[in-house]
Design an enzyme around this catalytic site. Structure first.
Site, PDB file in Angstrom:
ATOM      1  N   TRP A 101       0.984  -1.274   0.221  1.00  0.00           N
ATOM      2  CA  TRP A 101      -0.061  -0.025   0.103  1.00  0.00           C
ATOM      3  C   TRP A 101       0.774   1.158   0.114  1.00  0.00           C
ATOM      4  O   TRP A 101       0.451   2.206  -0.482  1.00  0.00           O
ATOM      5  CB  TRP A 101      -0.900  -0.078   1.210  1.00  0.00           C
ATOM      6  CG  TRP A 101      -2.026  -1.155   0.941  1.00  0.00           C
ATOM      7  CD1 TRP A 101      -2.239  -2.150   1.437  1.00  0.00           C
ATOM      8  CD2 TRP A 101      -3.028  -1.113   0.060  1.00  0.00           C
ATOM      9  NE1 TRP A 101      -3.157  -3.180   1.325  1.00  0.00           N
ATOM     10  CE2 TRP A 101      -3.674  -2.339  -0.025  1.00  0.00           C
ATOM     11  CE3 TRP A 101      -3.640  -0.363  -1.331  1.00  0.00           C
ATOM     12  CZ2 TRP A 101      -4.726  -2.792  -0.841  1.00  0.00           C
ATOM     13  CZ3 TRP A 101      -4.348  -0.721  -2.174  1.00  0.00           C
ATOM     14  CH2 TRP A 101      -5.165  -1.777  -1.922  1.00  0.00           C
ATOM     15  N   ASP A 171      -1.454   6.203   6.458  1.00  0.00           N
ATOM     16  CA  ASP A 171      -2.519   5.244   5.963  1.00  0.00           C
ATOM     17  C   ASP A 171      -2.761   4.485   7.085  1.00  0.00           C
ATOM     18  O   ASP A 171      -2.129   3.467   7.320  1.00  0.00           O
ATOM     19  CB  ASP A 171      -2.222   4.615   4.629  1.00  0.00           C
ATOM     20  CG  ASP A 171      -3.157   3.868   4.271  1.00  0.00           C
ATOM     21  OD1 ASP A 171      -4.302   3.627   4.700  1.00  0.00           O
ATOM     22  OD2 ASP A 171      -3.030   3.106   2.913  1.00  0.00           O
ATOM     23  N   LYS A 195     -11.914  -2.132   6.457  1.00  0.00           N
ATOM     24  CA  LYS A 195     -11.127  -3.006   6.954  1.00  0.00           C
ATOM     25  C   LYS A 195     -11.588  -3.028   8.683  1.00  0.00           C
ATOM     26  O   LYS A 195     -12.182  -3.949   9.247  1.00  0.00           O
ATOM     27  CB  LYS A 195      -9.665  -2.487   7.143  1.00  0.00           C
ATOM     28  CG  LYS A 195      -8.826  -2.755   6.004  1.00  0.00           C
ATOM     29  CD  LYS A 195      -9.652  -2.874   4.670  1.00  0.00           C
ATOM     30  CE  LYS A 195      -9.099  -3.009   3.356  1.00  0.00           C
ATOM     31  NZ  LYS A 195      -7.974  -2.107   2.934  1.00  0.00           N
TER      32      LYS A 195
HETATM   33  C1  PLP Z   1      -7.284  -1.670   1.531  1.00  0.00           C
HETATM   34  C2  PLP Z   1      -6.255  -0.677   1.847  1.00  0.00           C
HETATM   35  C3  PLP Z   1      -5.975   0.415   0.841  1.00  0.00           C
HETATM   36  C4  PLP Z   1      -7.110   0.691  -0.328  1.00  0.00           C
HETATM   37  O1  PLP Z   1      -8.239   0.782  -0.007  1.00  0.00           O
HETATM   38  P1  PLP Z   1      -9.238   1.109  -1.068  1.00  0.00           P
HETATM   39  O2  PLP Z   1     -10.475   1.690  -0.236  1.00  0.00           O
HETATM   40  O3  PLP Z   1      -9.539  -0.056  -1.855  1.00  0.00           O
HETATM   41  O4  PLP Z   1      -9.157   2.167  -2.018  1.00  0.00           O
HETATM   42  C5  PLP Z   1      -5.054   1.323   1.272  1.00  0.00           C
HETATM   43  N1  PLP Z   1      -4.213   1.191   2.196  1.00  0.00           N
HETATM   44  C6  PLP Z   1      -4.361   0.075   2.874  1.00  0.00           C
HETATM   45  C7  PLP Z   1      -3.362  -0.044   4.409  1.00  0.00           C
HETATM   46  C8  PLP Z   1      -5.364  -0.834   2.672  1.00  0.00           C
HETATM   47  O5  PLP Z   1      -5.426  -1.817   3.808  1.00  0.00           O
END
Ligand code: PLP
Length: 360
Positions: A101, A171, A195
């Site tokens: 990511w 993030d 998540k």
């Molecule tokens: C799932 C995830 C993303 C991507 O998220 P989307 O909602 O599909 O754009 C980005 N960063 C992390 C750490 C993730 O777990």
């Protein structure tokens, strides 16, 4: 009967949340229509939205000088909005890459900033976090970006790195609300909800308000954090259903004891699973540096990959689903978000022990 769902995202939600949503689906609290059918400007949804924000602020102890935005487009869209809003065109931005990511974040930022990869764990297969002392930070960076928890590689920052006066942007898609976090250490905390915070289709950005005074880059209104904030995240029609479900999920987390309680549960769940993997005599293995192993996402491999299918079939029969690893890594992955009960993790460990006995 519901299974224990270890999916990485969209992921398991608390059963009481799903039950309440089901009960309110046809007639939302006596209005005579579903919340999905009501105007986002009406009193009912406005109350839902405001309560969700207030509860999220309480859950995460968000200080008043931070704005909370709810947006659509997922974490990936936010990865592009960050440089547009926080950096001048072509300005340097530092990225510390500890997995998949982090690479996505760079890909989304490249059209807007001069990406400096301050450190990367890629050469080691993303099995650790490059020590802070070796990071090559730029003098004039708009921000430093990290991925608090790498959902695919299973690598998690266990300490917030010190980066001086440059805002730290993180993030937190897959670890938000999993333990207490000092919001003040960050310029921006962002992520998708699907998540640990609710359903897919809504994302969150917690932004230190002074950063919103930055000029950023020429951009449409819809890509401007300030415009969203001015309209309480209702610049256009927000994802009302997702926002409502997020609100229910956050309320459930508060009722369960908040992030301090989830930190205890999550630590126990992760410790038990890693102990089962490490104690399997090599039948199972996790390759991440134990100091930075993720408490949320546990990738693991069977010694004999030819048994992968039998493992997944057997797990499914035991009502344990969502365990197939990400295609980038193969193997297995168990995601242990807040909504995964300790009994679910114990059921997984029991299955793994039994499978290893039968096939070891
Ligand atoms: C799932 C995830 C993303 C991507 O998220 P989307 O909602 O599909 O754009 C980005 N960063 C992390 C750490 C993730 O777990």
């Amino acid at each position: 009967m519901r299974a224990f769902n270890f999916s990485a995202g969209p992921a398991t939600l608390p059963e009481p949340v799903l039950r309440q949503a089901a009960e309110e689906m046809l007639d939302f609290r006596g209005v005579g229509a579903s919340i999905v059918e009501l105007s986002h400007r009406g009193a009912e949804f406005m109350a839902v939205a405001a309560q969700a924000e207030a509860d999220l602020r309480t859950l995460l102890s968000v200080p008043e000088d931070y704005a909370v935005l709810f947006l659509s487009g997922g974490a990936t869209t936010l990865q592009a909005l960050l440089p547009m809003n926080l950096a001048a065109a072509g300005q340097a931005a530092d990225y510390v890459v500890t997995g998949h990511w982090g690479k996505t974040a760079i890909k989304q930022a490249r059209p807007y900033v001069s990406v400096n990869i301050a450190a990367s764990g890629e050469a080691d297969g993303f099995r650790g976090i490059p020590p802070r002392a070796g990071w090559q930070l730029s003098a004039d960076a708009a921000y430093v970006h990290i991925t608090a928890n790498e959902t695919i590689h299973g690598v998690e920052f266990r300490d917030i790195p010190e980066v001086g006066d440059v805002p730290l942007v993180a993030d937190f898609s897959s670890s938000i609300a999993s333990e207490p976090v000092d919001v003040r250490r960050f310029g921006v905390i962002y992520g998708g909800a699907q998540k640990n915070l609710g359903p897919v289709g809504i994302s969150f950005a917690i932004v230190r308000r002074d950063l919103l005074q930055r000029e950023g880059q020429s951009r449409a209104d819809i890509f401007d954090f300030r415009s969203h904030l001015a309209k309480d995240s209702m610049l256009n029609t927000p994802p009302t259903w997702n926002w409502y479900l997020l609100g229910l999920t956050v309320k459930w987390m508060l009722a369960e004891g908040g992030v301090a309680e989830f930190a205890r549960r999550n630590a126990r769940k992760a410790a038990a699973l890693y102990m089962a993997i490490d104690g399997s005599g090599g039948f199972y293995r996790n390759e991440v540096d134990p100091a930075v192993r993720s408490r949320m996402n546990v990738p693991f491999f069977l010694r004999d990959a030819a048994l992968d299918k039998a493992f997944l079939d057997g797990a499914k029969a035991a009502r344990l689903i969502g365990l197939k690893g990400h295609r980038a890594l193969g193997g297995m992955r168990a995601s242990l978000y807040n909504a995964m009960p300790e009994t679910g993790v114990q059921a997984l460990i029991d299955f793994m022990d039994d499978f290893a006995r039968r096939h070891g």
